[in-house]
Design a protein around this motif. Structure first.
Motif, short mmCIF file in Angstrom:
data_model
loop_
_atom_site.label_atom_id
_atom_site.label_comp_id
_atom_site.label_asym_id
_atom_site.label_seq_id
_atom_site.Cartn_x
_atom_site.Cartn_y
_atom_site.Cartn_z
N THR A 203 -26.50 8.27 -11.38
CA THR A 203 -25.57 7.23 -11.82
C THR A 203 -24.31 7.88 -12.41
N ILE A 204 -23.15 7.51 -11.88
CA ILE A 204 -21.91 8.13 -12.34
C ILE A 204 -21.10 7.10 -13.14
N ILE A 205 -20.76 7.45 -14.37
CA ILE A 205 -19.95 6.56 -15.22
C ILE A 205 -18.56 7.17 -15.36
N PRO A 206 -17.53 6.54 -14.77
CA PRO A 206 -16.18 7.10 -14.89
C PRO A 206 -15.60 6.88 -16.28
N VAL A 207 -15.05 7.93 -16.88
CA VAL A 207 -14.49 7.84 -18.23
C VAL A 207 -13.11 8.50 -18.21
N ILE A 208 -12.09 7.80 -18.70
CA ILE A 208 -10.75 8.37 -18.76
C ILE A 208 -10.48 8.79 -20.20
N ASN A 209 -10.15 10.06 -20.38
CA ASN A 209 -10.01 10.64 -21.73
C ASN A 209 -8.54 10.83 -22.11
N LYS A 210 -8.29 11.06 -23.38
CA LYS A 210 -6.95 11.33 -23.93
C LYS A 210 -6.04 10.10 -23.81
N VAL A 211 -6.66 8.94 -23.93
CA VAL A 211 -5.91 7.68 -23.82
C VAL A 211 -5.29 7.34 -25.16
N ARG A 212 -4.05 6.83 -25.16
CA ARG A 212 -3.41 6.42 -26.41
C ARG A 212 -3.96 5.08 -26.84
N LEU A 213 -4.03 4.90 -28.14
CA LEU A 213 -4.56 3.67 -28.71
C LEU A 213 -3.74 2.49 -28.23
N ASN A 214 -2.43 2.62 -28.37
CA ASN A 214 -1.54 1.52 -28.00
C ASN A 214 -0.17 2.12 -27.82
N ARG A 215 0.48 1.70 -26.79
CA ARG A 215 1.80 2.21 -26.45
C ARG A 215 2.76 2.12 -27.64
N PHE A 216 2.56 1.10 -28.49
CA PHE A 216 3.53 0.87 -29.56
C PHE A 216 3.08 1.40 -30.91
N VAL A 217 1.87 1.89 -30.97
CA VAL A 217 1.35 2.38 -32.25
C VAL A 217 1.37 3.90 -32.28
N GLY A 218 2.33 4.45 -32.98
CA GLY A 218 2.41 5.89 -33.24
C GLY A 218 1.98 6.79 -32.08
N LYS A 219 1.97 8.09 -32.34
CA LYS A 219 1.55 9.04 -31.31
C LYS A 219 0.09 9.38 -31.51
N ILE A 220 -0.79 8.44 -31.21
CA ILE A 220 -2.20 8.68 -31.43
C ILE A 220 -2.74 9.70 -30.44
N ASP A 221 -2.28 9.61 -29.22
CA ASP A 221 -2.74 10.60 -28.25
C ASP A 221 -1.65 10.88 -27.24
N LEU A 222 -2.02 11.56 -26.15
CA LEU A 222 -1.02 12.06 -25.21
C LEU A 222 -0.01 10.99 -24.77
N PRO A 223 1.28 11.26 -24.98
CA PRO A 223 2.31 10.30 -24.56
C PRO A 223 2.31 10.12 -23.04
N ALA A 224 1.91 11.17 -22.31
CA ALA A 224 1.97 11.08 -20.85
C ALA A 224 0.76 10.38 -20.25
N ALA A 225 -0.17 9.94 -21.10
CA ALA A 225 -1.38 9.30 -20.59
C ALA A 225 -1.03 8.06 -19.78
N ASP A 226 -1.68 7.94 -18.64
CA ASP A 226 -1.46 6.77 -17.80
C ASP A 226 -2.79 6.33 -17.21
N PRO A 227 -3.64 5.72 -18.07
CA PRO A 227 -5.01 5.41 -17.64
C PRO A 227 -5.08 4.47 -16.44
N LYS A 228 -4.10 3.57 -16.32
CA LYS A 228 -4.15 2.62 -15.19
C LYS A 228 -4.02 3.37 -13.86
N ARG A 229 -3.09 4.34 -13.85
CA ARG A 229 -2.88 5.11 -12.63
C ARG A 229 -4.13 5.94 -12.29
N VAL A 230 -4.72 6.53 -13.34
CA VAL A 230 -5.91 7.35 -13.12
C VAL A 230 -7.07 6.48 -12.63
N ALA A 231 -7.18 5.27 -13.19
CA ALA A 231 -8.25 4.37 -12.75
C ALA A 231 -8.08 4.03 -11.27
#
Ligand code: GDP
Ligand code: MG
Length: 618
Positions: free
Chosen positions: A134-162
């Motif tokens: 069983t394979i569970i896809p997980v996208i890492n280094k995702v930012r909490l919210n585009r508008f809330v501070g620099k929580i994680d990588l600015p270049a993160a684009d989870p939708k594209r990766v999905a």
């Protein structure tokens, strides 16, 4: 320390899973977070990965050896035993990945939200897919919210990766978990998802004991430690078990789980994963993929694994021949903790006594060299790596060649050899589309044949090429990185042997062949490489009191030549006159220099020069 009781954990309360990913996508970081969540470890202040135990792993930030860890986790009023198996991400260690996966029913396929799918993501996906896990896809280094501070990588684009995951693996984009192992975002959703979707192991506690050995190592205090997945039955201290591979019998002297250090348990039973201490004398008795049975109930062994074959061979020699014994001891000790390295003794006229070592790949070789130097303080010269070649003679005899000096000379090649074959690989390369032209030119120049060309999304390309392994183990990866500004990722798997028109090139210094510099090449490349090598050798050799002639030859034919004129000024001339202490200083300096020199074909070559030459530095 008291031992833990695991009897309450029947198969329905067990989940065995791993994390697979491209290197640096965050496997080890996530593993730590999960262990913290289940309170197996407390957060480390230095933020170092707990599961990366070797010094070189910490330094390089890569995981070389798979390490497993158990945790207890309460979910919906029930306590579960979860076994996490961390896997190495680099292609050289794919063997470790597949044997770890064989002990799992599920895996987290982790993808970096900024990097997207990379070559090893693809390779690891297919390893797991092939094992029906069983394979569970997980996208890492995702930012909490585009508008809330620099929580994680600015270049993160989870939708594209999905959507890449949907295109490449046909898994619905909506099924991807979006997390940040660093900021702990959504990490708490992972263990529940594993419990809900990963099947429990299928074993039966009432059947006789049966277990799969999937890893082993040597511990200075306890001796050989075997990691096993118990398939059926139960086992405890004092039980007698038998290896299907060797038919040898052993007594179990300890069972336990990695929690995350070795922690004894009163027993281990169907579905559980843990360590065994048996009365094994050497690591070579523990055969990865072996099945163990209760000594009175020997059944059908598990399919096991195809053992990892060393595909990259190199000679290792002490810089100072007086170090031979010490180095022999160090190499023997180091291979105790890395059974995938193959060793045989080798003697070179240029470099003296040494060893020929077989590695899974060039990173594996590099890691081994670094460990020898760091942990054992070794001073070594390592030759250019060679892949194994198959020679078939006209009289039907066959030979596997792991050392260029064993390759037939030209007259023998012409008169007696029917065919020469080289190992091939199927490679996957992923990169932004603007580099397509350059990368295709590179693959073409390395005798590659294109197999596939697809777009993962509007800007990322996936190429598959069939290439000779020899072309890949040298500087291919560096070239690929160079031509793609570091953006290309690359992975390969073995793909049989092909006939090839290969020749041996010899390097001759002042008419003495230097065996350690012989190399096997495709005929079409011999001249180009010859010219490059003699030029580089010339720039690395220092001028000496006599003229040096550097030649490269194939058979009797010299195909490249450079000369280095003699040094006119005599060094000792500097010693006349002046004060005596300056003279002594100069002499001492020369002596020290000598220590780091190796006389090759009567020509003194410094360790650095040799090393730079071997590692293709200009
Ligand atoms: P592995 O090679 O897959 O085991 O990756 P590591 O766990 O060693 O992580 C590689 C790098 O990515 C390290 O520098 C981590 O600190 C970093 N990293 C891991 N998870 C995250 C995350 O969620 N966000 C960010 N920004 N960095 C992360
Ligand atoms: Mg890691």
């Amino acid at each position: 320390m008291g031992s833990i009781e695991l009897e309450a954990f029947d198969v329905s309360r067990i989940r065995n899973f791993s994390i697979i990913a491209h290197v640096d996508h965050g496997k080890s970081t996530l593993a730590d977070r999960l262990l913290e969540l289940a309170q197996t470890i407390t957060k480390r202040k230095d933020n170092k990965q707990v599961l990366d135990k070797l010094k070189v792993e910490r330094e390089r930030g890569i995981t070389v050896k798979a390490q497993s860890a158990s945790m207890f986790y309460d979910y919906k009023g029930k306590r579960y035993l979860l076994n996490l198996i961390d896997t190495p991400g680099h292609m050289d260690f794919n063997f470790e990945v597949s044997r770890s996966l064989a002990a799992c029913q599920g895996t987290l396929l982790l993808v970096d939200a900024a990097q997207g799918i990379q070559a090893q993501t693809v390779a690891n996906f297919y390893l797991a897919y092939g094992l029906d896990i069983t394979i569970i896809p997980v996208i890492n280094k995702v930012r909490l919210n585009r508008f809330v501070g620099k929580i994680d990588l600015p270049a993160a684009d989870p939708k594209r990766v999905a959507s890449q995951i949907e295109v490449a693996f046909e898994m619905p984009a909506d099924d991807c978990l979006e997390i940040s192992a660093k900021s702990n975002l959504n990490v708490d959703q992972i263990l529940p998802k594993i419990i809900e979707t990963v099947p429990s192991p299928s074993g039966d506690i009432n059947k006789p004991f049966k277990a799969l050995l999937f890893d082993s190592w040597h511990d200075t205090y306890v001796g050989v430690i075997c990691l096993m997945a118990v398939i059926d039955g139960t086992v405890k201290k004092g039980d007698r078990i038998v290896s299907a591979h060797s038919e040898r019998r052993y007594e179990v002297t300890e069972t336990g789980i990695m929690y995350p250090e070795q922690t004894p348990t009163s027993s281990l039973q169907a579905g559980q994963v843990g360590y065994f201490v048996l009365n094994m004398k050497t690591l070579s008795e523990s055969h990865v993929g072996d099945t163990f049975f209760d000594h009175k109930h020997i059944g059908t062994p598990m399919p096991g694994f195809v053992p990892a074959k060393p595909m990259v061979w190199a000679g290792i020699f002490p810089i100072d021949t007086a170090d031979f014994e010490k180095l022999d001891h160090s190499i023997a000790k180091l291979t105790l903790s890395d059974s995938s390295v193959m060793i045989q003794k080798e003697t070179s006229t240029a470099l003296g006594q040494g060893w020929r070592l077989g590695f899974l790949g060039t990173l594996h070789m590099d890691v081994f060299r670094q460990r020898l130097e760091q942990e054992y303080d070794a001073n070594i010269i390592i030759t250019a790596p060679t892949v194994p070649y198959k020679i078939e003679y006209q009289d039907g005899a066959q030979k596997l060649i792991r050392n260029p000096t064993e390759f037939p000379e030209m007259d023998e090649l012409n008169a007696k050899v029917k065919s020469v074959q080289e190992p091939m690989v199927r490679s996957t390369i992923i990169f932004p589309k603007e580099y397509l032209g350059d990368i295709m030119v590179l693959c073409g120049s390395r005798r590659g044949v294109q197999l596939e060309h697809t777009y993962l999304d509007e800007s990322r390309v996936l190429l598959k090429y069939r290439l000779p392994l020899a072309e890949v183990v040298t500087d291919f990866h560096d070239e690929l990185k160079g031509r793609s500004s570091g953006f290309a990722s690359f992975d390969y798997e073995e793909d049989g042997y092909d006939d090839a028109d290969l020749v041996k090139m010899n390097i001759v210094l002042n008419s003495k062949p230097v065996d350690a510099l012989s190399i096997i090449l495709h005929r079409s490349q011999a001249e180009l490489v010859a010219r490059d090598w003699v030029k580089r050798l010339k720039s690395l050799l220092s001028r000496q009191l006599f003229e040096i002639v550097i030649q490269a030859s194939v058979g009797n034919k010299v195909i490249a030549r450079e000369g280095l004129s003699a040094l006119r000024k005599n060094v000792t001339a500097k010693c006349y006159g002046g004060d005596i202490s300056r003279k002594m200083k100069l002499l001492n300096k020369q002596k020290e220099g000598k220590k780091r020199m190796k006389a090759i074909g009567g020509v003194e070559v410094s360790q650095e020069a040799f090393y730079d030459f071997m590692s293709k530095k200009k």
